[in-house]
Design a protein around this motif. Sequence first.
Motif, short mmCIF file in Angstrom:
data_model
loop_
_atom_site.label_atom_id
_atom_site.label_comp_id
_atom_site.label_asym_id
_atom_site.label_seq_id
_atom_site.Cartn_x
_atom_site.Cartn_y
_atom_site.Cartn_z
N ALA A 50 -7.14 32.65 4.47
CA ALA A 50 -7.01 30.88 4.61
C ALA A 50 -5.95 30.04 4.42
N ARG A 52 -5.41 26.53 2.81
CA ARG A 52 -7.11 25.13 2.25
C ARG A 52 -5.60 23.89 1.17
N ILE A 68 -6.21 20.41 9.47
CA ILE A 68 -6.92 21.51 9.54
C ILE A 68 -6.97 21.12 11.46
N VAL A 73 -8.65 25.96 6.62
CA VAL A 73 -10.09 25.81 6.63
C VAL A 73 -10.65 23.98 5.49
N GLY A 93 -15.04 20.50 4.11
CA GLY A 93 -14.05 21.57 3.34
C GLY A 93 -12.87 21.49 2.05
N GLY A 118 -19.00 21.07 3.38
CA GLY A 118 -18.62 21.95 2.68
C GLY A 118 -17.24 21.63 1.19
N THR A 227 -8.51 32.23 -4.20
CA THR A 227 -7.74 30.85 -4.18
C THR A 227 -6.56 30.50 -5.25
N GLU A 245 -7.12 32.47 0.23
CA GLU A 245 -6.19 31.57 0.74
C GLU A 245 -5.44 30.71 -0.01
#
Length: 381
Positions: A50, A52, A68, A73, A93, A118, A227, A245
Amino acid sequence: MTTDRELHDHLIGQQGSRADLNTPVLILDVDALDRNIHRMAVLAADHRFALRPHAKTHKSVDIARRQIAAGAVGVCCAKIGEAEVLAAGGVTGILITSPVAAPAAIERLAKLAATAAGLMAVVDHPGVAERIDAALAGAGARLDVVIDIDPGIARTGVASAEAAVALAKVIAASPNLAYRGVQFYCGSQQHIESYADRRAAIVERTAYLQDIIAALSGAGFAPGIVTGSGTGTHRIDLELGIFTELQAGSYVFMDKQYLDCDLVDGGEPPFEVSLSVDARVVSANHSGLVTIDAGFKSLSTDGGVAVVQRGAPETAFFAFMGDEHAALIAPDIGTQLAPGDPVSLIVPHCDPTVNLYDNYHVVAGDMLVDIWPVGGRGCAR
């Protein structure tokens, strides 16, 4: 004060209008930006990670939306103020990557959790987790949280596996918090210029992270999200495969600090320079030196000095000359350039440079195509 819109709206859509901008001005090449966004999105997707990306780099609703739309995400924000701005712009998110601990900030976090889809935040202290839980109860909200792990710089994050497990237990006992995983950001390793040296440092730190994950998993708190990472280490972290991520942020712009790094082990730089500061010569009374209108107030100073992108010899040495001015020094430059001539500069460090400006002046080629606000500018609390 005359605003950027008042100065420059009439230039939007005019061929060659970049040359008519009042300087100093923050320039964003939208085509290079979009290529950078696409390249990182594809890279993450190909490795089944992912993405971010960190919005502390750009502080912009417009750029976050593009990220995005390309597959991210969500985005990361360093402070709750940035998160409030992006959430108000419809960005979802969001992960707040710095601990929120002040009483007033915790109240704002609880309020934001009730409305922002999110939203996640990091925690690194049991007492703070309990205070956030109580505030959430008062706001009628719940919040997903990740445990921030200190990568060894003693800035934020729990300092041991035992502390991580103890904090996970507090989160599990808090009815308004939901444990989602861990954050591990090796900031001091991002700008190691040698790829081999940077990889060796990250391999060592990743082994430490694996020990933390093992302890959490053994206690029944296996992290669903791991993350972290950054522009400097994204290739290494993708290879090692421990993160789920990536938080890389500066790849959208590229600055001198990252241009000085070997990001791909001897290959061509994977991302383009999309961000620059346009300035003008304001004095040219010496053969070996001209003065431009961009000084400490226009460029960050923590990442070295700017470098010439165009408009002057690329070998010209940049030297700050005060709040409003800098010098470009090169043989005969004072005879080559005249007052009013434009110069474009690659910034030393993109994040704090962006924070000096109200707006991006978005260009396609040499045409101004839009003006985007730096909405999160100054949102340090």
